[in-house]
Design an enzyme around this catalytic site. Structure first.
Site, PDB file in Angstrom:
ATOM      1  N   ASN A  18       0.870  -1.183   0.000  1.00  0.00           N
ATOM      2  CA  ASN A  18       0.000   0.000   0.000  1.00  0.00           C
ATOM      3  C   ASN A  18       0.900   1.223   0.000  1.00  0.00           C
ATOM      4  OD1 ASN A  18      -1.887   1.980   0.362  1.00  0.00           O
ATOM      5  ND2 ASN A  18      -2.349   1.469   2.494  1.00  0.00           N
ATOM      6  N   GLU A  24      -7.257   4.631   7.439  1.00  0.00           N
ATOM      7  CA  GLU A  24      -7.079   6.059   7.112  1.00  0.00           C
ATOM      8  C   GLU A  24      -8.301   6.590   6.375  1.00  0.00           C
ATOM      9  OE1 GLU A  24      -3.302   5.527   5.181  1.00  0.00           O
ATOM     10  OE2 GLU A  24      -2.426   4.984   7.124  1.00  0.00           O
ATOM     11  N   GLU A  42      -5.845  -5.016  10.343  1.00  0.00           N
ATOM     12  CA  GLU A  42      -4.797  -4.024  10.600  1.00  0.00           C
ATOM     13  C   GLU A  42      -5.102  -3.272  11.888  1.00  0.00           C
ATOM     14  OE1 GLU A  42      -2.726  -2.787   6.738  1.00  0.00           O
ATOM     15  OE2 GLU A  42      -4.462  -1.519   6.946  1.00  0.00           O
ATOM     16  N   GLY A  80       2.001   2.251  10.701  1.00  0.00           N
ATOM     17  CA  GLY A  80       2.927   3.383  10.561  1.00  0.00           C
ATOM     18  C   GLY A  80       3.569   3.807  11.869  1.00  0.00           C
ATOM     19  N   SER A 138       3.037  -2.245  10.369  1.00  0.00           N
ATOM     20  CA  SER A 138       4.504  -2.254  10.523  1.00  0.00           C
ATOM     21  C   SER A 138       5.139  -3.600  10.190  1.00  0.00           C
ATOM     22  CB  SER A 138       4.893  -1.785  11.933  1.00  0.00           C
ATOM     23  OG  SER A 138       4.427  -0.466  12.157  1.00  0.00           O
ATOM     24  N   LYS A 153       0.052   4.221  -0.412  1.00  0.00           N
ATOM     25  CA  LYS A 153      -0.661   5.411   0.106  1.00  0.00           C
ATOM     26  C   LYS A 153      -0.402   6.611  -0.828  1.00  0.00           C
ATOM     27  CE  LYS A 153      -0.083   3.545   4.694  1.00  0.00           C
ATOM     28  NZ  LYS A 153      -0.271   3.728   6.111  1.00  0.00           N
ATOM     29  N   HIS A 202      -9.648   1.004   4.408  1.00  0.00           N
ATOM     30  CA  HIS A 202      -8.404   1.215   5.165  1.00  0.00           C
ATOM     31  C   HIS A 202      -8.719   2.173   6.318  1.00  0.00           C
ATOM     32  CE1 HIS A 202      -4.360   2.474   6.194  1.00  0.00           C
ATOM     33  NE2 HIS A 202      -3.925   1.395   5.567  1.00  0.00           N
TER      34      HIS A 202
HETATM   35  C1  PEP Z   1      -0.905   0.123   5.810  1.00  0.00           C
HETATM   36  O1  PEP Z   1      -0.716   1.081   5.130  1.00  0.00           O
HETATM   37  O2  PEP Z   1      -1.928  -0.530   5.640  1.00  0.00           O
HETATM   38  C2  PEP Z   1       0.086  -0.249   6.812  1.00  0.00           C
HETATM   39  C3  PEP Z   1      -0.084  -1.356   7.499  1.00  0.00           C
HETATM   40  O3  PEP Z   1       1.149   0.592   6.974  1.00  0.00           O
HETATM   41  P1  PEP Z   1       2.536   0.249   7.702  1.00  0.00           P
HETATM   42  O4  PEP Z   1       3.030  -1.044   7.120  1.00  0.00           O
HETATM   43  O5  PEP Z   1       3.439   1.405   7.369  1.00  0.00           O
HETATM   44  O6  PEP Z   1       2.268   0.130   9.166  1.00  0.00           O
END
Ligand code: PEP
Length: 253
Positions: A9, A99, A169, A175, A215, A11, A97
């Site tokens: 992803n 976000e 998630e 992040g 992460s 983003k 997601h």
């Molecule tokens: C994500 O964008 O869905 C995500 C899990 O980000 P990260 O791996 O940076 O934590």
């Protein structure tokens, strides 16, 4: 075996030149996919044609969108529909997601509509769920995630739900550099599968890939993916570094 998936992803990151460079680097970095494994790149919509062209000769590699509108056409300035995405080679669309739920107020009801739009054109939704820190600290993450699944997904028929990929998630791990331990990931993935089994039956629950996100990096991917109910990862930050993401692909079981 269920599909094992490494999904990137990106983003809202990278210029066009940087996106092109990253894909070139990735193609030049050793990585291999077996028949039951896939790599998916959820790139910013504007880079979809670039990614589709660069990845055209790769087997089991797909370009995804990070979102779509729930309607197929119409006066929705600035939006992109699922059929439009399919028309430029997208086969997977990330929905819900955290976000988007948080910054764009996407509700379970809206996500249910978006799921219908994606399934109507035979694309694969990657449906995200996961709890915020306060819920994890209160120990009520199972109830929270179960409600997201019920409200967002459970209007689907059995024939539809098997086409969905779920990405669990935990928001506190996205992040932040904090990763759920492999035991925490396995525990809630197994719970999600049990909720699917109650609704749709064990055979169908066993077919659905459940990705972990939060992460994931080269150094923890193997341990996370080795868990029996963790079928790969949805990866943000580490997907922007070719060597990291190639190692994550290579960590799939
Ligand atoms: C994500 O964008 O869905 C995500 C899990 O980000 P990260 O791996 O940076 O934590």
């Amino acid at each position: 075996m269920r599909k094992q998936i490494a999904a990137a992803n990106w983003k809202m990151n990278l210029t066009s030149v940087e996106a092109s460079q990253l894909l070139n680097e990735l193609l030049a970095t050793p990585h291999s996919l077996q028949a039951h494994q896939e790599a998916i790149f959820a790139v910013p919509a504007i880079y979809i044609p670039l990614a589709v062209e660069k990845l055209a000769n790769q087997s089991n590699v797909f370009v995804a969108a990070q979102n779509c509108h729930q309607k197929s056409t119409g006066a929705y300035t600035g939006e992109i529909s699922a059929p439009m995405l399919a028309s430029v080679g997208v086969k997977h669309i990330v929905l819900g997601h955290s976000e988007r739920r948080e910054y764009f107020a996407e509700s379970d009801a809206l996500l249910a509509e978006k799921l219908n739009a994606v399934l109507a054109i035979d694309s694969t939704p990657i449906f995200c769920c996961g709890e915020p820190l306060a819920i994890r600290e209160a120990g009520t993450q199972n109830v929270f995630v179960e409600a997201q699944l019920k409200n967002g997904l459970f209007h689907l028929t059995a024939a539809q739900i098997v086409k969905v990929v779920i990405a669990y998630e935990p928001i506190w791990a996205i992040g932040t550099g904090k990763t759920a331990s492999s035991e925490q990931a396995q525990e809630i993935h197994a719970y999600i599968r049990s909720v699917l089994a109650t609704q749709y039956g064990e055979a169908i629950a066993q077919e659905i890939s459940i990705l972990y996100g939060g992460s994931v990096k080269a150094s923890n991917a193997k341990e996370l993916f080795s868990q029996p109910d963790v079928d790969g990862g949805l990866v943000g930050g580490a997907s922007l570094i070719a060597t990291e993401f190639a190692a994550i692909i290579n960590a799939l079981k």
